[in-house]
Scaffold this motif. Structure first.
Motif, short mmCIF file in Angstrom:
data_model
loop_
_atom_site.label_atom_id
_atom_site.label_comp_id
_atom_site.label_asym_id
_atom_site.label_seq_id
_atom_site.Cartn_x
_atom_site.Cartn_y
_atom_site.Cartn_z
N THR A 115 56.45 52.29 67.24
CA THR A 115 57.67 53.07 67.06
C THR A 115 58.46 52.48 65.90
OG1 THR A 115 58.99 51.70 68.55
CG2 THR A 115 57.78 53.55 69.55
N GLU A 116 59.44 53.22 65.41
CA GLU A 116 60.23 52.75 64.27
C GLU A 116 60.99 51.47 64.64
OE1 GLU A 116 63.89 54.30 61.49
OE2 GLU A 116 62.55 55.77 62.39
N ASP A 117 61.50 51.40 65.86
CA ASP A 117 62.23 50.24 66.33
C ASP A 117 61.31 49.01 66.40
OD1 ASP A 117 64.53 48.89 67.43
OD2 ASP A 117 63.60 49.09 69.42
N GLU A 118 60.11 49.20 66.95
CA GLU A 118 59.15 48.11 67.06
C GLU A 118 58.70 47.63 65.67
OE1 GLU A 118 56.90 49.29 71.27
OE2 GLU A 118 56.23 50.17 69.38
N SER A 119 58.41 48.59 64.81
CA SER A 119 57.98 48.27 63.45
C SER A 119 59.06 47.50 62.69
CB SER A 119 57.61 49.55 62.71
OG SER A 119 57.22 49.27 61.40
N ASP A 120 60.32 47.93 62.83
CA ASP A 120 61.45 47.27 62.17
C ASP A 120 61.55 45.81 62.63
OD1 ASP A 120 63.86 47.15 60.59
OD2 ASP A 120 64.97 47.21 62.50
N PHE A 121 61.41 45.60 63.93
CA PHE A 121 61.52 44.26 64.50
C PHE A 121 60.38 43.36 63.98
CE2 PHE A 121 60.43 41.32 68.06
CZ PHE A 121 61.53 40.50 67.96
N TYR A 172 58.05 38.93 61.03
CA TYR A 172 56.78 38.44 60.49
C TYR A 172 56.61 38.65 58.99
CZ TYR A 172 55.30 37.45 65.22
OH TYR A 172 55.22 36.93 66.48
N PHE A 173 57.16 39.71 58.46
CA PHE A 173 56.96 39.98 57.04
C PHE A 173 58.10 39.47 56.17
CE2 PHE A 173 54.20 43.06 59.12
CZ PHE A 173 53.04 42.90 58.41
N HIS A 174 59.31 39.44 56.71
CA HIS A 174 60.46 38.98 55.93
C HIS A 174 60.90 37.57 56.31
CE1 HIS A 174 60.72 42.96 54.26
NE2 HIS A 174 60.82 43.49 55.46
N GLY A 175 60.22 36.98 57.29
CA GLY A 175 60.50 35.60 57.67
C GLY A 175 61.82 35.41 58.41
N GLY A 176 62.33 36.49 58.98
CA GLY A 176 63.59 36.39 59.72
C GLY A 176 63.39 35.73 61.08
N LYS A 177 64.48 35.23 61.63
CA LYS A 177 64.45 34.59 62.95
C LYS A 177 64.86 35.61 64.00
CE LYS A 177 63.92 30.39 61.24
NZ LYS A 177 62.59 29.96 61.06
N ILE A 178 64.32 35.43 65.19
CA ILE A 178 64.65 36.34 66.29
C ILE A 178 66.15 36.26 66.58
CG2 ILE A 178 64.25 36.86 68.73
CD1 ILE A 178 61.36 35.87 68.34
N LYS A 179 66.71 35.08 66.48
CA LYS A 179 68.16 34.89 66.72
C LYS A 179 68.98 35.72 65.72
CE LYS A 179 71.76 32.85 68.52
NZ LYS A 179 72.51 33.71 69.38
#
Length: 185
Positions: free
Chosen positions: A138-144, A149-156
């Motif tokens: 889904t768009e929401d899942e893909s965005d997350f 994983y691709f932009h190196g962002g943190k879950i926090k």
């Protein structure tokens, strides 16, 4: 008509008899050329050489030699192929590791390459499969997934940006990864 009689007829100029002889030996010639490789020759070329040899054998065969035409012709065909192989092997070819290939590289450059082509192909295939699986999310899942994983962002960080509890995102990540594993299996 037996083969010896066909040979006599062919020697007298009977084209039908000659065609019958060629037809009878076609299988032998094909079987023989399957075991032969001569650089620059196609199987059709070898077949023609076999036929030409057989025609010459018909012309030169003398029945009083105490040998059958079959043994005479098969020996002639094999010997002529071996002769062609010997003649082709006498032609020496030289090559150099400094020879330039079509893409502008030297042969030596390709020998010293650290690149593992098989691994590169496998990685490209894995990447293609992953992208196909990601497109199903889904768009929401893909965005997350892309954020983490691709932009190196943190879950926090994602939690703070989207005002979603951290624990909820951890569970969401596990669900999405499980889904991806199933899609990639």
């Amino acid at each position: 008509m037996d083969l010896e009689a066909l040979v006599l007829e062919a020697k007298r100029g009977n084209k039908d008899a000659l065609e019958e002889i060629l037809s009878r030996f076609k299988g032998f010639i094909i079987k023989t050329i399957r075991g032969i490789y001569i650089s620059g020759y196609e199987p059709e070329d070898l077949l023609q050489i076999g036929y030409m040899t057989l025609i010459k054998a018909v012309q030169k065969y003398e029945s009083y030699n105490n040998s059958s035409f079959v043994s005479y012709a098969t020996s002639a065909i094999k010997n002529n192929f071996y002769y062609e192989i010997r003649q082709k092997s006498k032609i020496h070819s030289e090559s150099s590791l400094n020879l330039e290939t079509e893409d502008g590289l030297m042969i030596m450059d390709n020998l010293c390459s650290e690149e593992n082509i098989e691994e590169t192909i496998m990685l490209e295939e894995d990447k293609r499969k992953l992208m196909a699986a990601l497109s199903i999310l889904t768009e929401d899942e893909s965005d997350f997934i892309q954020f983490v994983y691709f932009h190196g962002g943190k879950i926090k960080e994602y939690s703070d940006l989207h005002n979603i509890k951290y624990v909820t995102l951890i569970k969401k990540k596990e669900r999405i990864l499980k889904k991806l594993r199933l899609l990639l299996a």
